[in-house]
Design a protein around this motif. Structure first.
Motif: not given
Length: 458
Positions: A98-113, A115-119
């Motif tokens: 996903t890239k910046t766009s009108k439909t880009a999410p503001a919130l994303v639910q992601s599993s605990e495993i 965490t390092k990737y998301m950071i």
């Protein structure tokens, strides 16, 4: 779905590619101040639209939908658009591209495993930034849960659906075997002894196994952590980049030796890697005790035609229990949207964390409350009268001691490592020496970490 994690093999297969992509930004914050481009503010009437990607299906999706609707009707500034993205793995794959766009999410639910990737993804704004702006009191949240998502004293995401492992057992089978149904085994020796008593043989076949554990890396991590054992070096990757596996030490050997001994004795049922299979075995009385997620407790009780007990996960006799690591998922704020949209996302996060909403979430899904005050709500007290077993899950979580072990391992390649543990368990059940099986899992983990770390430095 009320169950926290499925399809880990799918995630492991594609996760290395995700970790490599994440390395294009070595920033560990993705601060709002560093954003170069954001999506234009989206409006629905006078309300600012906040897109929320989630992975909650089935009955859990309905509970979430009701909460979202209540929030939208409670105020006039923001409109939450809850958008189901499939499994955690499917949602993460979509988020990655996903890239910046009108439909880009503001919130994303992601599993605990993840965490390092998301950071490291460069696509998120640490929730701590909004907490600091708002002088938000994090002490109102369950510390045993927030510990996982806190790195270097900074909270990166807001906990949402959190669960822990528990021992579930057939109280009627305990009575029949001459065991006290109100006293579940706490130590390894007690577990092994009870499993022997509960195992029923008919000729060369086994009618009922005393105990079973899904071939799933998460349970191994839990049994390791409750001993205070680290999964990787650098204090579980929380004081630096982990390079070495630690789980093959004495704590990991205790877990593998226990399972190996029970397997050889014939008291351990092996139902592979499928959650449905092991639950079906328990419901059909093919197994008397097994490890499960706290999120599945209520459904297990509702569907069983016998009395169900719930207890803490066992620990070795020579050590005291240090508690458990939380599982489940959290909510991440993306930096692809405007400050105005982020403000709406933060407002919704605060709403979700209130005791009233958490009481609805806890009773409706079985997930732990991230706000302990929710347990004092009448809605929860009424449910506990019907399901007193649910209190055990809360007590185990709240008795957890804060340490790098119970915070959980922070490594990008955790999915690959979990798959290595699954292979190690399978090979041990087929006759491989437990120590050698663990060693091979550790080597596979270190190879994955080495590749990920080397790429991150480029």
């Amino acid at each position: 779905m009320t169950l926290l994690k499925k399809g880990t093999a799918v995630l492991a297969a594609g996760f290395m590619a995700m970790s490599l992509a994440a390395c294009s930004s070595n920033s560990s914050s993705g601060n709002a101040s560093e954003k170069k481009e954001v999506a234009p503010v989206e409006k629905e009437g006078d309300k600012t639209v906040v897109r929320f990607w989630h992975a909650m299906g089935g009955d859990t999706q309905k509970v979430l939908g009701d909460i979202v609707q209540d929030y939208n009707e409670s105020q006039e500034k923001y409109e939450i658009k809850a958008e189901f993205q499939g499994t955690y793995e499917e949602s993460l794959t979509k988020f990655r591209s996903t890239k910046t766009s009108k439909t880009a999410p503001a919130l994303v639910q992601s599993s605990e495993i993840t965490t390092k990737y998301m950071i490291d993804s460069g696509k998120i704004t640490p929730v701590q930034e909004w907490m600091d702006k708002d002088n938000y009191d994090t002490s109102q949240l369950e510390e045993a849960i927030t510990n996982y998502y806190t790195v270097d004293d900074k909270m990166y995401s807001m906990p949402f659906n959190s669960s822990t492992p528990v021992l579930i057992y057939n109280k009627d089978a305990f009575k029949e075997a001459g065991l006290d149904p109100e006293k579940a085994p706490r130590t390894y020796s007690e577990l092994q002894k009870a499993a022997k008593a509960l195992t029923k043989k008919e000729g060369n076949s086994t009618k009922q196994y005393g105990f079973s554990m899904l071939n799933y890396g998460w349970f191994f991590e839990e049994l390791l952590a409750t001993q205070g054992g680290l999964y990787v070096d650098q204090e579980n990757g929380r004081e630096g980049t982990a390079e070495k596996a630690k789980f093959q030490g004495k704590e990991g050997e205790r877990v593998f030796n226990l399972l190996n001994d029970m397997n050889k004795e014939g008291s351990l049922g092996n139902y592979g890697t499928n959650w449905d299979d092991i639950r079906a075995a328990f419901q059909s009385k093919q197994v008397a005790m097994y490890l499960d997620s706290s999120a599945g407790v209520r459904n297990t009780i509702d569907t069983a035609d016998f009395n169900v007990g719930v207890a803490y996960i066992p620990h070795p006799d020579e050590v005291d229990s240090e508690g458990v690591i939380i599982g489940g998922a959290s909510l991440w704020m993306t930096n692809m949207v405007s400050d105005e949209t982020q403000q709406g996302a933060w407002d919704f996060m605060k709403y979700l964390a209130t005791k009233e909403v958490q009481a609805k979430w806890h009773t409706g899904t079985g997930y732990s409350s991230i706000n302990p005050d929710a347990y004092e709500e009448e809605l929860v007290k009424e449910q506990y009268k019907k399901y007193p077993q649910l209190q055990v899950t809360v007590e185990q979580l709240q008795s957890t001691k804060k340490s790098p072990a119970t915070q959980g391992a922070l490594i990008t390649v955790l999915p690959e490592s979990r798959e290595a543990i699954v292979k190690a368990l399978e090979s041990m059940y087929e006759g491989k020496d437990p120590k050698q099986a663990l060693k091979e899992a550790a080597e596979a983990t270190e190879r994955a970490m080495k590749l990920s770390n080397r790429t991150a430095q480029k």
